[in-house]
Design an enzyme around this catalytic site. Structure first.
Site, PDB file in Angstrom:
ATOM      1  N   HIS A  81       2.550   4.424   0.903  1.00  0.00           N
ATOM      2  CA  HIS A  81       2.779   5.246   2.218  1.00  0.00           C
ATOM      3  C   HIS A  81       3.626   6.428   1.859  1.00  0.00           C
ATOM      4  O   HIS A  81       4.296   6.825   2.646  1.00  0.00           O
ATOM      5  CB  HIS A  81       3.699   3.975   2.955  1.00  0.00           C
ATOM      6  CG  HIS A  81       2.661   3.226   3.912  1.00  0.00           C
ATOM      7  ND1 HIS A  81       2.335   2.200   3.432  1.00  0.00           N
ATOM      8  CD2 HIS A  81       2.286   3.242   5.264  1.00  0.00           C
ATOM      9  CE1 HIS A  81       1.821   1.543   4.199  1.00  0.00           C
ATOM     10  NE2 HIS A  81       1.473   2.217   5.341  1.00  0.00           N
ATOM     11  N   GLU A  99       4.124   5.634  11.963  1.00  0.00           N
ATOM     12  CA  GLU A  99       4.661   4.611  11.075  1.00  0.00           C
ATOM     13  C   GLU A  99       6.418   5.088  10.590  1.00  0.00           C
ATOM     14  O   GLU A  99       7.207   4.480  10.504  1.00  0.00           O
ATOM     15  CB  GLU A  99       3.867   4.435   9.847  1.00  0.00           C
ATOM     16  CG  GLU A  99       2.535   3.525  10.201  1.00  0.00           C
ATOM     17  CD  GLU A  99       1.715   3.296   8.896  1.00  0.00           C
ATOM     18  OE1 GLU A  99       1.203   1.917   9.010  1.00  0.00           O
ATOM     19  OE2 GLU A  99       1.667   4.143   8.142  1.00  0.00           O
ATOM     20  N   GLU A 126       0.726  -1.284  -0.009  1.00  0.00           N
ATOM     21  CA  GLU A 126       0.064   0.024  -0.073  1.00  0.00           C
ATOM     22  C   GLU A 126       0.967   1.185   0.080  1.00  0.00           C
ATOM     23  O   GLU A 126       1.901   1.253   0.621  1.00  0.00           O
ATOM     24  CB  GLU A 126      -0.780  -0.026   1.278  1.00  0.00           C
ATOM     25  CG  GLU A 126      -1.737   1.274   1.485  1.00  0.00           C
ATOM     26  CD  GLU A 126      -2.364   1.028   3.101  1.00  0.00           C
ATOM     27  OE1 GLU A 126      -1.641   0.699   4.120  1.00  0.00           O
ATOM     28  OE2 GLU A 126      -3.413   1.250   2.889  1.00  0.00           O
ATOM     29  N   GLU A 151      -6.980  -1.743   7.772  1.00  0.00           N
ATOM     30  CA  GLU A 151      -8.181  -2.148   7.172  1.00  0.00           C
ATOM     31  C   GLU A 151      -8.353  -3.744   7.169  1.00  0.00           C
ATOM     32  O   GLU A 151      -9.549  -4.281   6.919  1.00  0.00           O
ATOM     33  CB  GLU A 151      -8.271  -1.802   5.706  1.00  0.00           C
ATOM     34  CG  GLU A 151      -8.577  -0.284   5.284  1.00  0.00           C
ATOM     35  CD  GLU A 151      -7.144   0.536   5.157  1.00  0.00           C
ATOM     36  OE1 GLU A 151      -6.157   0.196   6.045  1.00  0.00           O
ATOM     37  OE2 GLU A 151      -7.135   1.464   4.747  1.00  0.00           O
ATOM     38  N   HIS A 187      -2.065  -3.543   9.463  1.00  0.00           N
ATOM     39  CA  HIS A 187      -2.654  -2.603   8.465  1.00  0.00           C
ATOM     40  C   HIS A 187      -4.161  -2.454   8.827  1.00  0.00           C
ATOM     41  O   HIS A 187      -4.908  -3.438   9.138  1.00  0.00           O
ATOM     42  CB  HIS A 187      -2.803  -3.486   7.105  1.00  0.00           C
ATOM     43  CG  HIS A 187      -3.460  -2.937   6.084  1.00  0.00           C
ATOM     44  ND1 HIS A 187      -3.357  -1.804   5.554  1.00  0.00           N
ATOM     45  CD2 HIS A 187      -4.364  -3.567   5.065  1.00  0.00           C
ATOM     46  CE1 HIS A 187      -4.136  -1.359   4.469  1.00  0.00           C
ATOM     47  NE2 HIS A 187      -5.007  -2.441   4.149  1.00  0.00           N
ATOM     48  N   ASP A 201       3.623  -1.710   6.060  1.00  0.00           N
ATOM     49  CA  ASP A 201       2.718  -2.444   7.163  1.00  0.00           C
ATOM     50  C   ASP A 201       3.374  -3.889   7.365  1.00  0.00           C
ATOM     51  O   ASP A 201       3.206  -4.439   8.633  1.00  0.00           O
ATOM     52  CB  ASP A 201       1.290  -2.438   6.551  1.00  0.00           C
ATOM     53  CG  ASP A 201       0.804  -1.137   6.611  1.00  0.00           C
ATOM     54  OD1 ASP A 201       1.280  -0.028   7.159  1.00  0.00           O
ATOM     55  OD2 ASP A 201      -0.506  -1.078   6.209  1.00  0.00           O
ATOM     56  N   HIS A 208      -1.665   7.377   9.073  1.00  0.00           N
ATOM     57  CA  HIS A 208      -1.114   6.501   7.858  1.00  0.00           C
ATOM     58  C   HIS A 208       0.170   7.537   7.222  1.00  0.00           C
ATOM     59  O   HIS A 208       0.023   8.562   7.016  1.00  0.00           O
ATOM     60  CB  HIS A 208      -2.238   6.437   6.801  1.00  0.00           C
ATOM     61  CG  HIS A 208      -1.745   5.756   5.674  1.00  0.00           C
ATOM     62  ND1 HIS A 208      -1.491   4.270   5.723  1.00  0.00           N
ATOM     63  CD2 HIS A 208      -1.356   6.291   4.378  1.00  0.00           C
ATOM     64  CE1 HIS A 208      -1.117   3.789   4.427  1.00  0.00           C
ATOM     65  NE2 HIS A 208      -1.100   5.150   3.672  1.00  0.00           N
TER      66      HIS A 208
HETATM   67 ZN    ZN Z   1       0.714   1.655   7.062  1.00  0.00          ZN
HETATM   68 MN    MN Z   2      -2.050   0.425   5.963  1.00  0.00          MN
END
Ligand code: ZN
Ligand code: MN
Length: 269
Positions: free
Chosen positions: A35, A179, A33, A121, A119, A44, A174
């Protein structure tokens, strides 16, 4: 080669580990994904793996290879599906992958498994995969599972240190301070500090629309600024999260502390 990483063990070494009393297997779950411009697509997966490895060192566990793909990125928590590289599974696919991996691990004798989610979701699809695996193997006598989002182990005092100007919430975190700091701690060579965008937190409406509204998301893919990130903050969070998860596992699975013998402190009496 790390002796705690299942993918690095031979089948004979893994079989021996399965014979240990109370062995815990950790299954990290990530996503591929976007970032932002400063962190890699695999963030992630990299962070859930690093944290699972830290926990395994404390409880003498084994880390199964990460599930590198996750459920679809949502605009309000991961920027959505419109970015190059954000490559996602349908919910039913993720449920079945998790169910299959847990069932296989349990079939060979791993009866205590911790699913370490990195992650946002993924959460309910991991939950469903766990439920189906336990049903398939015949219940709690054969498999017990803990599922956790690693960031839930950040307590208010740590969040106050890391976010002195106020915490924007984990959905907007995010590719932001948490992170980016954790990546600067665990994988400093993968963080492009000079490319961190300095943006105000995005103000999303309190609903979602489908198809996803990519115009809700800043072009950078970052939902709140990562400018305040640092490796020191990452180390602070990583230590706290790893210790918290290890303690929770020991409580839930009623393990006695069994650190690797090389780490055993000398008796003080
Ligand atoms: Zn992430
Ligand atoms: Mn994520």
């Amino acid at each position: 080669m790390h002796p705690l990483m299942m993918g690095s063990l031979s089948w004979i070494e893994y079989q021996q580990r399965l014979q240990e009393e109370n062995l815990v297997v950790l299954l990290p779950c990530g996503a591929l994904e976007q970032h932002g411009p400063h962190l890699p697509l695999g963030t992630d997966a990299l962070l859930s793996t690093a944290i699972a490895q830290g926990v395994a060192e404390q409880i003498n566990g084994v880390v199964a290879p990460v599930i590198s793909y996750g459920y679809k990125s949502q605009p309000k928590s991961g920027g959505g599906q419109s970015f190059a590289g954000t490559t996602s599974l349908d919910g039913t696919s993720l449920i079945q992958v998790v169910r299959d991996v847990l069932r296989e691990l349990a079939r060979q004798g791993a009866a205590r498994i911790v699913v370490v989610n990195g992650h946002y979701e993924n959460q309910w699809f991991l939950t469903e995969g766990i439920e189906l695996a336990i049903r398939e193997v015949g219940g709690a006598d054969h498999l017990r599972v803990m599922r956790l989002e690693y960031w839930d182990f950040l307590t208010d005092d740590i969040l106050n240190c890391v976010f002195p100007d106020g915490f924007p919430g984990f959905a907007l975190e995010h590719a932001a301070v948490m992170e980016t700091s954790l990546m600067a701690h665990y994988h400093p060579k993968l963080v492009r500090l000079d490319r961190i965008p300095d943006v105000p937190p995005v103000n999303f409406p309190p609903y979602d629309t489908f198809p996803q509204r990519s115009e809700w998301v800043p072009a950078s893919g970052v939902l709140s600024s990562a400018k305040a990130a640092s490796a020191e903050k990452g180390e602070l969070m990583a230590d706290h999260v790893v210790k918290g998860i290890a303690a929770a596992i020991q409580t839930e699975f009623q393990l006695s502390l069994q650190p690797p013998s090389s780490h055993q402190p000398a008796a003080s009496l």
